[in-house]
Write a protein that holds these residues in place. Structure first.
Motif, PDB file in Angstrom:
ATOM      1  N   ASN A 192      -8.737  -3.703   1.883  1.00 21.65           N
ATOM      2  CA  ASN A 192      -7.493  -3.640   1.106  1.00 21.65           C
ATOM      3  C   ASN A 192      -6.939  -2.206   1.141  1.00 21.65           C
ATOM      4  O   ASN A 192      -6.305  -1.756   0.197  1.00 21.65           O
ATOM      5  CB  ASN A 192      -7.753  -4.107  -0.330  1.00 21.65           C
ATOM      6  N   GLN A 211     -11.165   2.530  -0.984  1.00 23.69           N
ATOM      7  CA  GLN A 211     -10.903   1.350  -0.156  1.00 23.69           C
ATOM      8  C   GLN A 211     -11.759   1.434   1.098  1.00 23.69           C
ATOM      9  O   GLN A 211     -12.274   2.507   1.435  1.00 23.69           O
ATOM     10  CB  GLN A 211      -9.424   1.262   0.214  1.00 23.69           C
ATOM     11  N   ASP A 231     -12.365  -1.205  -3.321  1.00 24.22           N
ATOM     12  CA  ASP A 231     -11.383  -1.939  -4.118  1.00 24.22           C
ATOM     13  C   ASP A 231     -11.967  -2.307  -5.485  1.00 24.22           C
ATOM     14  O   ASP A 231     -11.700  -3.383  -6.016  1.00 24.22           O
ATOM     15  CB  ASP A 231     -10.943  -3.203  -3.354  1.00 24.22           C
TER      16      ASP A 231
END
Ligand SMILES: [Zn+2]
Length: 215
Positions: A209, A53, A189
């Motif tokens: 995210n 991420q 992500d």
């Protein structure tokens, strides 16, 4: 013929050759050990790419970019909103901290003196080993990292604060993903960043995210 000389040489030669044999054996053993410890793991294939991420707070939109002379695959992150100084830098994925310290020299760029003397290299930085030969690196942080070598970190755990130490023009996070010895295109992500070369200036905006913060 007895001159004394040859016999002296002989008595010296024997222990010397034994020493050489022992040295050769030691060097050979070290080479074999080196191959076992260094080369064999190098030849092992990397594991699957972790679901990395963005190294910044959940829900925030940041600009990812590069420029000529940066280095292929290297990403600089700047927030699109708010003050950059001191923003949390988060672990992209769970792992073990392998470096937490100073790369090069810090220089003197601080929130109070943003045009202070430029340092060298990465400044305050962290490297995390995610297993399967995958690593991430986080450079130019403001202060000593919030983690130490050997520490296990969770995905989304804060490892430092964004700054401009080392060779940095303005507060930002320099970030890299590595597979074995190679830098690779950063993925966040599950999607590639599109930053694969430093041939030209390029920027793209992405929203973090990194939402599973623990600790
Ligand atoms: Zn950079």
């Amino acid at each position: 013929m007895t001159t004394g000389r040859p016999s002296r040489a002989r008595t010296h030669r024997r222990p010397r050759s034994r020493t050489v044999r022992v040295l050769v054996a030691l060097v050979a053993a070290a080479a074999v050990l080196g191959i076992a410890v260094v080369v064999v793991p190098m030849l092992r294939p990397a594991g699957p790419r972790p679901l990395f991420q963005m190294p910044v707070s959940c829900g925030e939109t940041w600009q990812l970019g590069t420029y000529p002379g940066h280095d292929d695959f290297d990403v600089d992150l700047f927030p699109t909103e708010g003050e950059a100084w001191g923003r949390p830098v988060l672990a992209s994925y769970a792992g073990t901290v392998t470096v937490a310290g100073i790369n090069g020299s810090l220089g003197g760029r601080t929130p109070e003196n943003p045009q202070g003397p430029r340092g060298r290299g990465g400044g305050y930085w962290v490297k995390i080993d995610h297993g399967g030969k995958w690593e991430t690196q986080y450079l130019h942080m403001l202060e000593p990292p919030l983690v130490e070598v050997g520490q296990k970190v969770a995905q989304g755990e804060q490892i430092g604060r964004l700054g401009s130490t080392g060779n940095s023009g303005a507060p930002h996070l320099h970030y890299e993903q590595r597979r074995g010895w190679d830098k690779v295109e950063t993925h966040f992500d599950g999607a590639p960043s599109g930053i694969t070369t430093d041939d030209r200036e390029y920027t793209v905006k992405r929203t973090s995210n990194n939402c599973r913060a623990v600790s």
